[in-house]
Scaffold this motif. Structure first.
Motif, PDB file in Angstrom:
ATOM      1  N   ALA A   1      56.725   4.205  69.074  1.00 42.11           N
ATOM      2  CA  ALA A   1      55.556   5.078  69.199  1.00 42.11           C
ATOM      3  C   ALA A   1      55.919   6.431  69.804  1.00 42.11           C
ATOM      4  O   ALA A   1      55.223   7.430  69.558  1.00 42.11           O
ATOM      5  CB  ALA A   1      54.489   4.391  70.044  1.00 42.11           C
ATOM      6  N   HIS A   2      57.001   6.478  70.587  1.00 40.34           N
ATOM      7  CA  HIS A   2      57.416   7.732  71.217  1.00 40.34           C
ATOM      8  C   HIS A   2      58.535   8.428  70.436  1.00 40.34           C
ATOM      9  O   HIS A   2      59.075   9.448  70.900  1.00 40.34           O
ATOM     10  CB  HIS A   2      57.863   7.469  72.651  1.00 40.34           C
ATOM     11  CG  HIS A   2      56.731   7.169  73.588  1.00 40.34           C
ATOM     12  ND1 HIS A   2      56.114   5.946  73.635  1.00 40.34           N
ATOM     13  CD2 HIS A   2      56.084   7.956  74.499  1.00 40.34           C
ATOM     14  CE1 HIS A   2      55.146   5.970  74.543  1.00 40.34           C
ATOM     15  NE2 HIS A   2      55.093   7.181  75.067  1.00 40.34           N
ATOM     16  N   GLY A   3      58.895   7.872  69.294  1.00 37.55           N
ATOM     17  CA  GLY A   3      59.910   8.510  68.462  1.00 37.55           C
ATOM     18  C   GLY A   3      61.326   8.278  68.913  1.00 37.55           C
ATOM     19  O   GLY A   3      62.238   9.034  68.528  1.00 37.55           O
ATOM     20  N   TRP A   4      61.562   7.249  69.729  1.00 36.15           N
ATOM     21  CA  TRP A   4      62.913   6.943  70.207  1.00 36.15           C
ATOM     22  C   TRP A   4      63.539   5.887  69.306  1.00 36.15           C
ATOM     23  O   TRP A   4      62.946   4.827  69.073  1.00 36.15           O
ATOM     24  CB  TRP A   4      62.877   6.438  71.642  1.00 36.15           C
ATOM     25  CG  TRP A   4      62.175   7.363  72.596  1.00 36.15           C
ATOM     26  CD1 TRP A   4      62.167   8.728  72.562  1.00 36.15           C
ATOM     27  CD2 TRP A   4      61.366   6.990  73.713  1.00 36.15           C
ATOM     28  NE1 TRP A   4      61.403   9.234  73.596  1.00 36.15           N
ATOM     29  CE2 TRP A   4      60.901   8.189  74.325  1.00 36.15           C
ATOM     30  CE3 TRP A   4      60.993   5.763  74.275  1.00 36.15           C
ATOM     31  CZ2 TRP A   4      60.084   8.184  75.454  1.00 36.15           C
ATOM     32  CZ3 TRP A   4      60.177   5.765  75.402  1.00 36.15           C
ATOM     33  CH2 TRP A   4      59.731   6.962  75.987  1.00 36.15           C
ATOM     34  N   ALA A   5      64.734   6.164  68.810  1.00 33.12           N
ATOM     35  CA  ALA A   5      65.418   5.245  67.892  1.00 33.12           C
ATOM     36  C   ALA A   5      66.669   4.692  68.558  1.00 33.12           C
ATOM     37  O   ALA A   5      67.719   5.347  68.560  1.00 33.12           O
ATOM     38  CB  ALA A   5      65.774   5.969  66.599  1.00 33.12           C
ATOM     39  N   PRO A   6      66.589   3.495  69.152  1.00 32.07           N
ATOM     40  CA  PRO A   6      67.766   2.910  69.798  1.00 32.07           C
ATOM     41  C   PRO A   6      68.855   2.568  68.785  1.00 32.07           C
ATOM     42  O   PRO A   6      68.579   2.070  67.688  1.00 32.07           O
ATOM     43  CB  PRO A   6      67.207   1.635  70.440  1.00 32.07           C
ATOM     44  CG  PRO A   6      65.733   1.867  70.568  1.00 32.07           C
ATOM     45  CD  PRO A   6      65.376   2.691  69.385  1.00 32.07           C
ATOM     46  N   THR A   7      70.092   2.854  69.163  1.00 32.73           N
ATOM     47  CA  THR A   7      71.242   2.443  68.361  1.00 32.73           C
ATOM     48  C   THR A   7      71.971   1.265  68.974  1.00 32.73           C
ATOM     49  O   THR A   7      72.726   0.574  68.291  1.00 32.73           O
ATOM     50  CB  THR A   7      72.231   3.609  68.198  1.00 32.73           C
ATOM     51  OG1 THR A   7      72.669   4.039  69.498  1.00 32.73           O
ATOM     52  CG2 THR A   7      71.579   4.770  67.467  1.00 32.73           C
TER      53      THR A   7
END
Length: 396
Positions: free
Chosen positions: A236-242
């Motif tokens: 929802a906050h636009g964070w894309a974990p790798t």
């Protein structure tokens, strides 16, 4: 063949409280032969501890300064009807740093890891296999005593640290984001920015039970509701974990009442104790770091390390601390009993209208009489009748 080790002081349990006591004594009393005994293979376990600057007295900051992994000048809170930035420094300690600093400060033979403790007395520790550590005094810091002697709610959590594909937009710690959907009591998300692409996200609940509701290993259940909520929050906050770098979970006690003397006895009546085993935790937050620092500083000033003297010193400190925090237990009763679980956030939202200095004193366990009056002033977030019934012990 069983052996006997003799020393001045044996600290049982190398968690936060035990590690801080050992470190403080090494720095201030290097003449003492101190042994730090721990069943696992590291000091501090797998934890992240955070604190506000006011939590630690200026005279005691020498204990934690070498341990701080991250620091910020201020922090944010978010509620449906209130958002603000509070100008109060905030710090985090990673358990790996505690492990490194304690090991570097103490002689290698003094940090006894992988030693399972079978029993402890005021002057001796018995290890699995029959080995003994005989000391002038023993301090037991192996976690909690019998929690059934206390009346408790719980602050439970799952925290995950991520490496992100791109820099995030978090400028400072978000200590409470209660704009999320409420579930299992008062729910909020806690976010710490460790680097431009490294973020710690914790899902936290002020709940009636310590159970996290996570699927058991081998149960065949694939979905973990708390992990799903953390992932959804990140998306929802636009964070894309790798990558997920670490995870921790737990349940901290929130004290509504109880019998301190029975709790103390449950951990060994005549044995000196520290940390959670001594009942040294903030009644409302469950956090034990400020009390652990105070205990370490108190011990560093001690002159008599006999078992009897240590018991008198630490029992007196823990008992007076418990007695001085009755106001927090009253507030906890209101939090857990005066309203429906999904409405608990309103009490914290009401609290965060107050002066930042008052909020700082609250978390440090140093609330003044004037603070208490201000906390209870204004339009109450719960009904007066329900609050009075909660304080008197009535159930919701």
């Amino acid at each position: 063949m069983a052996s006997t080790i003799k020393c001045d002081l044996a600290i049982v349990g190398a968690g936060l409280a035990g590690g801080l006591m050992a470190l403080a004594l090494r720095l201030k009393r290097p003449d003492l032969d101190v042994r730090l005994i721990e069943g696992s293979n590291c000091v501090g376990g797998n934890h992240l501890w955070s604190f506000f600057s006011r939590d630690i007295a200026r005279a005691d900051r020498w204990i934690v300064e070498p341990l701080v992994s991250h620091g910020w000048a201020d922090y944010d809170i978010k509620f449906p009807a209130r958002q603000r930035t509070l100008n109060s420094p905030y710090y985090s300690i990673e358990s790996e740093q505690l492990d490194r600093v304690v090991r570097a400060a103490m002689p290698a033979h003094a940090v006894m890891l992988g030693c399972r403790v079978m029993g402890a007395s005021p002057t001796a520790v018995v290890l699995a296999g029959g080995d003994r550590v005989e000391a002038k005094g023993v301090i037991d810091a192996r976690g909690s005593g019998d929690l059934s002697t206390l009346e408790l709610g719980w602050q439970k959590f799952v925290g995950r640290e991520f490496e992100l594909a791109a820099p995030h937009d978090v400028a400072r710690p978000l200590v409470m984001d209660a704009t999320v959907e409420q579930a299992d009591g008062y729910r909020f998300v806690y976010v710490l920015p460790f680097s431009p692409t490294r973020l710690f996200i914790e899902d936290t609940y002020y709940s009636d039970t310590p159970d996290l509701g996570r699927p058991a290993a081998g149960s065949g259940q694939n979905s973990d509701p708390i992990v799903t909520r953390i992932d959804n929050y990140a998306t929802a906050h636009g964070w894309a974990p790798t990558a997920m770098l670490r995870e921790e979970s737990g349940a901290l006690p929130v004290a509504l009442g109880g019998d301190f003397d029975e709790y103390w006895k449950s951990g060994g009546n005549k044995v000196a104790k520290a940390g959670m085993r001594a009942g040294l935790f903030h009644p409302t937050t469950g956090y034990s770091l400020p009390d652990a620092v105070r205990t370490a500083a108190l011990l560093a000033r001690a002159t008599d390390f006999s078992g009897a003297a240590l018991h008198e010193l630490l029992h007196g400190f823990a008992r007076s601390t418990w007695r001085g925090r009755g106001f927090y237990r009253i507030l906890d009763k209101m939090l857990y009993r005066a309203g429906e679980p999904e409405e608990r956030y309103r009490i914290l939202e009401h609290f965060y209208r107050l002066n930042p200095a008052l909020i700082g004193r609250f978390y440090a366990g140093q609330t003044t009489m004037l603070d208490k009056a201000r906390i209870l002033s204004g339009k109450p977030p719960v009904k007066i009748g329900a609050a009075w019934k909660a304080i008197r012990g009535g159930k919701r």
